[in-house]
Design a protein around this motif. Structure first.
Motif, short mmCIF file in Angstrom:
data_model
loop_
_atom_site.label_atom_id
_atom_site.label_comp_id
_atom_site.label_asym_id
_atom_site.label_seq_id
_atom_site.Cartn_x
_atom_site.Cartn_y
_atom_site.Cartn_z
N ILE A 26 0.83 -1.21 0.00
CA ILE A 26 0.00 0.00 0.00
C ILE A 26 0.87 1.26 0.00
CG2 ILE A 26 -1.69 1.32 1.34
CD1 ILE A 26 -2.87 -1.36 2.26
N GLU A 27 2.00 1.21 0.70
CA GLU A 27 2.91 2.37 0.71
C GLU A 27 3.42 2.67 -0.68
OE1 GLU A 27 7.11 3.88 2.79
OE2 GLU A 27 6.24 1.92 3.31
N GLY A 28 3.77 1.61 -1.42
CA GLY A 28 4.25 1.81 -2.79
C GLY A 28 3.14 2.32 -3.71
N ILE A 29 1.93 1.81 -3.54
CA ILE A 29 0.81 2.28 -4.37
C ILE A 29 0.51 3.74 -4.07
CG2 ILE A 29 -1.65 1.99 -4.84
CD1 ILE A 29 -1.27 -1.01 -4.29
N ASP A 30 0.58 4.12 -2.78
CA ASP A 30 0.35 5.52 -2.42
C ASP A 30 1.42 6.42 -3.05
OD1 ASP A 30 -1.91 4.96 -0.98
OD2 ASP A 30 -0.89 4.88 0.97
N ALA A 31 2.66 5.94 -3.07
CA ALA A 31 3.73 6.72 -3.70
C ALA A 31 3.48 6.86 -5.20
CB ALA A 31 5.08 6.05 -3.46
N ALA A 32 2.98 5.79 -5.82
CA ALA A 32 2.65 5.85 -7.25
C ALA A 32 1.53 6.85 -7.51
CB ALA A 32 2.27 4.45 -7.74
N LEU A 33 0.52 6.83 -6.65
CA LEU A 33 -0.60 7.77 -6.80
C LEU A 33 -0.13 9.21 -6.64
CD1 LEU A 33 -3.44 5.88 -4.91
CD2 LEU A 33 -3.52 6.63 -7.30
N THR A 34 0.73 9.44 -5.66
CA THR A 34 1.25 10.79 -5.44
C THR A 34 2.02 11.28 -6.66
OG1 THR A 34 1.41 10.44 -3.05
CG2 THR A 34 2.75 12.20 -3.99
N THR A 35 2.83 10.42 -7.25
CA THR A 35 3.63 10.78 -8.41
C THR A 35 2.74 11.10 -9.61
OG1 THR A 35 5.42 9.35 -7.64
CG2 THR A 35 5.50 10.05 -9.93
N VAL A 36 1.73 10.26 -9.83
CA VAL A 36 0.83 10.48 -10.95
C VAL A 36 0.00 11.75 -10.73
CG1 VAL A 36 -1.18 9.57 -12.17
CG2 VAL A 36 0.72 8.06 -11.61
N ASN A 37 -0.46 11.97 -9.52
CA ASN A 37 -1.23 13.18 -9.23
C ASN A 37 -0.40 14.44 -9.48
OD1 ASN A 37 -3.52 11.75 -8.53
ND2 ASN A 37 -3.04 11.72 -6.34
N ARG A 38 0.87 14.37 -9.13
CA ARG A 38 1.75 15.51 -9.39
C ARG A 38 1.86 15.76 -10.90
NH1 ARG A 38 6.36 13.48 -7.87
NH2 ARG A 38 5.88 13.76 -5.65
#
Length: 305
Positions: free
Chosen positions: A222-234
């Protein structure tokens, strides 16, 4: 008699020249009214012709800039659409990871989740290698090939460049047509480099028994998925800002094109009302000249006796 002949010849020549000039004016005005163009050749009005040439050059440049801006708009819109889809699938992956982290999932449940995670990974790979309307990869930077490649082991790596193409849309103004994949799909998790593909693949492997504790692995993913979401949102925020910039530039281009067209009309187009009035005046003058010439040329000294 010589004086009379000379005076008569001068009268005839002057009259014919005046009528010829009037007929020329009439023909020119008729052409201007028919074509809507005030200038037939540059010599008619050299200053106006020079202005029209300058306006034509500006119009050509404006058309090229407008075409570039439209192309950038299409690429940015396509990239935004792809990232919106990526966000949705990552959010779905997060939901699945939360479900897998529950001890109540069971082996069969985790297997089903692993299968769906793999499908999401395939869709993510396809979205990351999406192409724009012109067939160019959206997220490969300046590279012409796919943004991401997969080796024989299934590991996905970025194959593009870290720079994106900047497209000129006006004098001194350039806008990047997208973002490179490294900015969108690669990030650090707990201080170690990773990417969205590795996170999803690792989660699917863990759920299939690749780790002693699949539930703990799902929680960690989940931590990695959250990091992926943050990167895509940026990335979506950056693309949104560029799209807004393109919209502003295109509106400026439209205003500039209208101004050029209006100026070109002022300089080179026929003012129909004025031209018709001048045509009527010239035709009246020609008729009067012809009538006067006919009357005067028929007179002799014997008429005065």
């Amino acid at each position: 008699m010589s004086f009379v002949n000379t005076a008569t010849g001068t009268f005839y020549n002057r009259s014919l020249s005046q009528m010829s000039e009037l007929r020329g004016n009439i023909e020119r005005l008729q052409t201007q009214i028919a074509t809507g163009k005030r200038l037939e050749r540059g010599s008619d009005d050299p200053a106006a012709a020079a202005q029209l040439r300058q306006l034509a050059r500006r119009e050509i440049l404006s058309t090229a800039d407008a075409s570039n801006a439209a192309s950038v708009d299409q690429d940015l819109t396509s990239a935004t659409t792809e990232l919106a889809a990526v966000t949705n699938l990552l959010q779905r992956a997060r939901e699945l990871a939360l479900g897998a982290a529950s001890d109540t999932s069971g082996a069969a449940g985790r297997e089903a989740i692993a299968f769906e995670i793999e499908q999401l990974g395939e869709e993510l790979f396809a979205r990351a290698n999406a192409e724009g309307p012109g067939g160019e990869p959206l997220f490969a930077g300046l590279a012409a090939g796919p943004a991401f490649t997969r080796d024989g082991t299934g590991a996905v790596t970025y194959a593009g460049t870290t720079q994106s193409l900047s497209v000129p849309v006006g004098q001194g103004t350039e806008i990047e047509r997208g973002l490179d994949g490294a900015q969108l799909f690669e990030f650090d998790v707990a201080g170690s480099p990773s990417n969205a593909f590795a996170v999803l693949r690792g989660l699917a492997d863990a759920l299939r028994g690749g780790t002693p504790d699949p539930s703990a692995s799902a929680s960690a993913a989940i931590e990695g998925i959250d990091a992926a979401l943050t990167t895509v949102n940026r990335g979506q925020t950056i693309l949104g800002a560029r799209l807004a910039w393109v919209e502003t530039v295109r509106q400026e281009q439209l205003d500039r094109s209208v101004a050029i067209a209006e100026r070109r009309s002022e300089v080179g187009d026929t003012q129909i009302g004025d031209a018709i009035a001048k045509l009527q005046q010239s035709m009246t003058a020609l008729e009067a000249s012809q009538a006067a010439f006919t009357r005067v040329s028929s007179l002799t000294l014997f008429n005065a006796l």
